[in-house]
Design a protein around this motif. Sequence first.
Motif, PDB file in Angstrom:
ATOM      1  N   ALA A 107      13.234  12.178  -3.355  1.00 42.41           N
ATOM      2  CA  ALA A 107      12.947  11.552  -2.061  1.00 42.41           C
ATOM      3  C   ALA A 107      11.794  10.559  -2.185  1.00 42.41           C
ATOM      4  O   ALA A 107      11.809   9.474  -1.591  1.00 42.41           O
ATOM      5  N   GLY A 108      10.777  10.932  -2.986  1.00 45.73           N
ATOM      6  CA  GLY A 108       9.642  10.036  -3.185  1.00 45.73           C
ATOM      7  C   GLY A 108      10.067   8.737  -3.845  1.00 45.73           C
ATOM      8  O   GLY A 108       9.638   7.643  -3.439  1.00 45.73           O
ATOM      9  N   LEU A 140       0.830  -1.211   0.000  1.00 52.69           N
ATOM     10  CA  LEU A 140       0.000   0.000   0.000  1.00 52.69           C
ATOM     11  C   LEU A 140       0.861   1.256   0.000  1.00 52.69           C
ATOM     12  O   LEU A 140       0.616   2.202  -0.772  1.00 52.69           O
ATOM     13  N   LEU A 141       1.889   1.280   0.843  1.00 47.03           N
ATOM     14  CA  LEU A 141       2.747   2.467   0.926  1.00 47.03           C
ATOM     15  C   LEU A 141       3.539   2.663  -0.372  1.00 47.03           C
ATOM     16  O   LEU A 141       3.750   3.807  -0.809  1.00 47.03           O
ATOM     17  N   THR A 142       3.967   1.568  -0.992  1.00 51.03           N
ATOM     18  CA  THR A 142       4.659   1.683  -2.288  1.00 51.03           C
ATOM     19  C   THR A 142       3.738   2.319  -3.318  1.00 51.03           C
ATOM     20  O   THR A 142       4.140   3.227  -4.068  1.00 51.03           O
ATOM     21  N   ALA A 170      11.352  -8.509   0.294  1.00 50.34           N
ATOM     22  CA  ALA A 170      11.994  -9.236   1.394  1.00 50.34           C
ATOM     23  C   ALA A 170      10.970 -10.041   2.199  1.00 50.34           C
ATOM     24  O   ALA A 170      11.252 -11.167   2.635  1.00 50.34           O
ATOM     25  N   SER A 171       9.787  -9.470   2.386  1.00 52.38           N
ATOM     26  CA  SER A 171       8.738 -10.180   3.129  1.00 52.38           C
ATOM     27  C   SER A 171       8.355 -11.474   2.428  1.00 52.38           C
ATOM     28  O   SER A 171       8.181 -12.520   3.082  1.00 52.38           O
ATOM     29  N   ILE A 199      12.439   1.804  -1.136  1.00 49.70           N
ATOM     30  CA  ILE A 199      12.619   1.144   0.165  1.00 49.70           C
ATOM     31  C   ILE A 199      11.419   0.259   0.503  1.00 49.70           C
ATOM     32  O   ILE A 199      11.562  -0.900   0.905  1.00 49.70           O
ATOM     33  N   PHE A 200      10.221   0.814   0.322  1.00 49.61           N
ATOM     34  CA  PHE A 200       9.019   0.030   0.618  1.00 49.61           C
ATOM     35  C   PHE A 200       8.898  -1.158  -0.329  1.00 49.61           C
ATOM     36  O   PHE A 200       8.466  -2.250   0.076  1.00 49.61           O
ATOM     37  N   PHE A 201       9.278  -0.978  -1.585  1.00 51.44           N
ATOM     38  CA  PHE A 201       9.199  -2.073  -2.555  1.00 51.44           C
ATOM     39  C   PHE A 201      10.161  -3.201  -2.172  1.00 51.44           C
ATOM     40  O   PHE A 201       9.806  -4.384  -2.223  1.00 51.44           O
TER      41      PHE A 201
END
Length: 611
Positions: free
Chosen positions: A482-483, A468-470, A496-497, A489-491
């Motif tokens: 920055a975006g 969702l954050l990605t 990794a999850s 990072i979120f991706f």
Amino acid sequence: MTTKNLSRQLSRKDSNLFVKKPLPEQDDFDSTSASETTSLRSQNPKKGRNSPSSQTYESFDCDISVASSKSLERHMSLTDLVLVGIGSTVGSGLFVLCGLVANQYAGPATILSWGVSGLAALVSGTCYAELSSRIPLSGSAYAYAFVAMGELPAVIAAACLSIEYIAAASAVARSWGDKMGQWLENEVESENVFMKFLEIDNSFSPLAFLVSSISVMLLMNGVEGSKSVTNFFTKLKVCVVIFMIAVGFSLIRPSNFTPFIPEPFGATGVFRGATATFFGFLGYDEIACLGGEAENPKKNLPRAIFLTLGSVTSLYILATIALVGMLPYDEISPVSGFPEAFRSRGSEYAAQIAALGEIVCLPIVVLITIMAQPRLQYALAKDGLLPPIFSEIDEKGNLTKGTLICGIVMVLIATFIPFRHLNDMISCAVLTALSLTDTSLILLWYPSPKDQPGLSETVMSTFHASALLTGIVLSHFAASRAGKTVAAIFFLLMIASMIILVIRCPRVQTFGKRHHPGPAATQSDYFVTPFMPILPCFGIFVNWYLISQLEMAGIMLHLGFLALTVLYYVFYAIEHSVGNNGGWVEQARIESYASFGTLLQDEVEHFQHLQ
């Protein structure tokens, strides 16, 4: 419930927000009647765990057979299921959204929007196909989430499905009212008070009230009574759509496809259009919700899902090619795309047939869409998460009271809320329910290891949040460096999850059997989702990415709705749920004794009559 009583309820040792429902014996569904004996198995939850989600059920130590005196009969054939899927899917998605999305979001690239939303539907549909064959119960995503994740996620899934069924039926009814009003304006040249009353911009729609009320009255006679009507109008609707496509292709001008992605819209418009067009795929999951009434569900449910998705996706893409090829995108009507396009190209007969076809065929979508809601309510009420009135079956085997209650809500929404206010809300709810379905399949094949209870649930929660954050960052903040960095990072956290899930939570040999790891085993009798767990994880990401295309206010509204659902569960459902008050085996015993008592009383009365 007071705050004091609520605290007492939540502090009970046996109170568990994530209590899981027993996985039904799959052999129980081989018969053609749902009223035959159903096997229920008791469970011993692990005690002493700090995390509620860790209280998984490991042992099945008693079998009870319960024959319910009143249950839903299995009477839906493969043809019936496919016609229900197509009948509830092909409606406003084609008659309204093709023109709306082409005019306001994506232009000719609406073809790509349908492709993206179709891909999302297909990925989640693959998971639905396996789950519906293995867990063919009323409730669809609700039933799957209950078995895989527990009670609270199941209630959230049920709330999303309720938005889909009730609000979608209302939206289609309102759309029909608008189209009928426009048709009457074109055909009836009058400025009288009656025509003013039917104006599209009027917040009150008597025509929507009419069609939604008739649909509820038909459905109160039961699915069996509505089946012949459904099948006839679905076939008629497909014929109308094929006619529109054929005539539209004969009127195509290649210049209308240029530019294919108009500059004002860009790629963002394509994905925004995909979120809107996903409304057009609502309905195929109704096939799973009718699993409790399907004949040979192990084979017919997956087949029906894939046949429905393949058919409607082809129809949508072909129809969109015809529409955007007939007129420049900025001249397409967002309300009545095909009739106005035919009229603009001088084909008045096609315009009349298309307009009449929409008016005749859309009402059946209302009927089929609301059809699944009473079955969902029935499943919730049987689990104690809704009042018992929703599970009452009359002497004809119909859910009359539950149908009437949800029907009244649907009629009110259709009558007073315009279509444009419902589309995004419905798409968000459906995409969330699909993500929960994808997650359910993953957790049933990749449960937490015995020495690390709750690991799978934690990993998948991280995956959901990262997805969702990605999507939000890519959709709203990707213009800055920055975006882009934050999105990356979120991706990576999302990837990794998934890797941790595969390594630390090995796939079990048997579907739904926890703590028995081994090589991935398949059963030829069931459909098996390929590329596990990559495919359902991809589906989850696509679903959240489509939701993130909305404005932030719309996303927050959706999250607020989910928060209200949690409050309902905490303040009402947890106190009355079967899972937190004795469990399903205890419920089975009560129903068995009640059925025996009724039979005994009947025998006594019969004997007294003979005396």
